[in-house]
Design a protein around this motif. Structure first.
Motif: not given
Length: 180
Positions: A1-10, A14-16, A79-91
């Motif tokens: 259950m990740p929790v995110s906070w918006a800070l300044s300047d974009g 996040t703590v997950a 058409r293209w996207r470079l991304v970390n696709p999976l959520p964070s976890g123990p590994t």
């Protein structure tokens, strides 16, 4: 259950936290628990692109792991996207990363080392191709390999029983994901 906070300047923080269990059938649930959290800071750049860094800290069955993570969500075009696709976890997060995976799991009382710990480690290299099947569904195809793989077996006291390398192992996978 990740929790995110918006800070300044974009920027956002996040703590997950996560908790999971890794163990053979009939291994003790209390001794098979893996828990920890990923903390990350991400900067929203132009055109919806995001870059950031994070740190994962996890208690992985008689061993604590701490590792850095680079976060990327970059769209060079429509058409293209470079991304970390999976959520964070123990590994750790998965996808675009320099990663050395280590998964520890509790052994049951009938194993070669009753109540001991098994560990698999290696470097996963893979590519994911996604086909959207409409606005709510996507089909993901994965292909790659684990290189530099090692297996480790410890008894219930944490003493090394056996350590062995394994050859490059293939990775393949298919997932159907619904977005609701």
């Amino acid at each position: 259950m990740p929790v995110s906070w918006a800070l300044s300047d974009g920027w956002s923080l996040t703590v997950a936290p996560s908790v999971d269990w890794f163990g053979e059938k009939s291994a003790s649930n209390g001794e098979s628990r893996v828990w920890g959290a990923m903390v990350s800071g991400v900067k929203q750049c132009g055109c919806g692109n995001r870059l950031g860094v994070g740190l994962g800290v996890y208690d992985q069955i008689e061993k604590t792991s701490v590792f850095p993570v680079v976060i990327v969500d970059w769209r060079p075009n429509d058409r293209w996207r470079l991304v970390n696709p999976l959520p964070s976890g123990p590994t750790g997060a998965a996808g675009l990363e320099l990663d050395y995976r280590s998964v520890r799991f509790r052994l049951n009382d009938r194993a070669l080392a009753p109540g001991g710990v098994g560990e698999e480690s290696g470097v996963p290299l893979f590519l994911r191709v996604t086909r959207n099947l409409g606005p709510q569904m996507a089909l993901n195809l994965y292909g790659g390999a684990v290189v530099g793989g090692k297996l480790r077996l410890e008894d219930a006291s944490g003493n090394l029983i056996k350590k062995q390398s394994f050859k490059t192992a293939p990775l393949i996978g298919v997932s159907l994901v619904g977005r609701f």
